[in-house]
Design an enzyme around this catalytic site. Sequence first.
Site, PDB file in Angstrom:
ATOM      1  N   GLU A 182       0.817  -1.215   0.000  1.00 47.61           N
ATOM      2  CA  GLU A 182       0.000   0.000   0.000  1.00 47.61           C
ATOM      3  C   GLU A 182       0.854   1.271   0.000  1.00 47.61           C
ATOM      4  O   GLU A 182       0.484   2.281   0.606  1.00 47.61           O
ATOM      5  CB  GLU A 182      -0.968  -0.009   1.190  1.00 47.61           C
ATOM      6  CG  GLU A 182      -1.975  -1.142   1.128  1.00 47.61           C
ATOM      7  CD  GLU A 182      -3.025  -1.079   2.237  1.00 47.61           C
ATOM      8  OE1 GLU A 182      -2.755  -0.418   3.265  1.00 47.61           O
ATOM      9  OE2 GLU A 182      -4.099  -1.667   2.071  1.00 47.61           O
ATOM     10  N   GLU A 254      -6.992  -7.689  -1.126  1.00 47.97           N
ATOM     11  CA  GLU A 254      -7.650  -7.586   0.184  1.00 47.97           C
ATOM     12  C   GLU A 254      -9.116  -7.222   0.028  1.00 47.97           C
ATOM     13  O   GLU A 254      -9.448  -6.053  -0.213  1.00 47.97           O
ATOM     14  CB  GLU A 254      -6.954  -6.545   1.077  1.00 47.97           C
ATOM     15  CG  GLU A 254      -5.568  -6.936   1.531  1.00 47.97           C
ATOM     16  CD  GLU A 254      -4.992  -5.961   2.558  1.00 47.97           C
ATOM     17  OE1 GLU A 254      -5.775  -5.146   3.101  1.00 47.97           O
ATOM     18  OE2 GLU A 254      -3.771  -6.028   2.804  1.00 47.97           O
TER      19      GLU A 254
END
Length: 629
Positions: A182, A254
């Site tokens: 991320e 995710e």
Amino acid sequence: MERVSWQPLALLLLAAAAAVASGTEVGYDGRSMVIDGERRLLISGSIHYPRSTPEMWPDLIRKAKEGGLDAIETYVFWNGHEPRRRQYNFEGSYDIVRFFKEVQDAGMYAILRIGPYICGEWNYGGLPAWLRDISGMQFRMHNNPFEQEMETFTTLIVDKLKEAKMFAGQGGPIILSQIENEYGNVMDKLNNDESASEYIHWCAAMANKQNVGVPWIMCQQDQDVPPNVINTCNGFYCHDWFPKRTDIPKIWTENWTGWFKAWDKPDFHRSAEDIAFSVAMFFQTRGSLQNYYMYHGGTNFGRTSGGPYITTSYDYDAPLDEYGNIRQPKYGHLKDLHNVLKSMEKILLHGDYKDTTMGNTNVMVTKYTLDNSSACFISNKFDDKEVNVTLDDGATHVVPAWSVSILPDCKTVAYNSAKIKTQTSVMVKRPGVETVTDGLAWSWMPENLHPFMTDEKGNFRKNELLEQIATSGDQSDYLWYRTSLEHKGESNYKLHVNTTGHELYAFVNGKLVGRHYAPNGGFVFQMETPVKLHSGKNYISLLSATIGLKNYGALFEMMPAGIVGGPVKLVDTVTNTTAYDLSNSSWSYKAGLAGEYRETHLDKAKDRSQWRGGHHPGAPPLHLVQGDL
């Protein structure tokens, strides 16, 4: 007696050995992952090895497979594997090779998310606190100290898994690896765009240099994507997300099945219907690999409990609860969806597709065609009304609000995300539980605080108030700040302490005089408490505690903890002015508690005579918890 020839058996064994030795070839194109030359639709789930015990792993993995999953995904936890520089831990719940072998034994694939920054509601996002002790260190930026340590650890993990033949090309289960995590979310907040760009491209080059034989992914890296990695999506929904390049598949690393628990906050719940809607929409819009975060959340053991005020439970409202029990209807409803999607694998990954909006962008029909076959999705993104949709054959289908209907033959609805057909779990109290708990014998050992009540013994002294994480090396959540002063006669004061810690306990001359803690999310607070000094030498001992370390955001490692700088002062109760400023006094420092040094939590204390207890209905008296001072 007939002679039996063993030659055919020997040839079969040699062929099997050759197949294992040749391994599995993993690649990708614009539609999906390609495994041994075949496009594959893959459904994965996150199970983090340190958040459960090795004894639990086979059962968790088996249930995941029975739930329709193809792969198990896990982060790698750097600060758990290397708690002190060049001192490694690969035992017990950190036996990463054993974990992947369990995945392999179950006949499943694996996704390795090395990071080694992982976020994950884990102390410092998995980065060891000792990194801060290295000169010139900047976390997650283009600088040699950090990149050297990151490459050293990444290479260690890769080599360990290569040695165990865990990568697909070696015959192992790992089909994907991830580097960083991320980073795209924080790049523009790091105040140095050039350094951030150089760093993320260095990460990709370093990862590909490892020669693991499987593709590398980067999640949430939509901007400034290195050319030799696959960028992927994280979030509650990823159907509207598409990779920047057309030559890589649409992957969702995710899909958040719930959320983590926080102290004094209600448990987060995400319905089975909403998760199913998100998954069906993802595969309707050309998705090819989806991973549930979490499929089993588990427990944050020990002190690596994530960011401040995250509870030890990492249940995550996942299909398998904290203890590994099946959570219905979430588990079963998603299993039914997986079965339907798998039945359509070939047409979804090879067929032509056409999206048609039905009078409103909230209603869409997607038709896949291959040879003489067809498959359809009908999605309704209205959250407050059902819709009627008529297909080409003239049949009309009622689609409930916020749902997706799947028709594997474009005629009959085999699955609708809002219609649950599986059972619902109901928690019941088992008869006789009260008699079992009544018979439990509890024992406890008082924490011996005597050694910390003066400033005469410590690791070192300093004429200033230091930052806690750097001072303790994050080897304990606790750091003692201790000083003393000579005082004439008896007087009353207010002890004032300004701190960036999460909790604070104050002792004067061996007596607990005050305690305070930071409200959730705010890590600067002041404690003021009345104290009485006697004539002669007076000792002030301040115990600062952290409850997990910040794990997310730009420059998170720069957030201080502890009584850094203070001030610490004694305030005159009459004039409300500072009588003594102790901030630059001679402070003695000691990390940890006596019980930690004795490893009482591991039941390693040699002297069992200090344990107290028996049949006790509740917690021991407070003075026993604190110790007899």
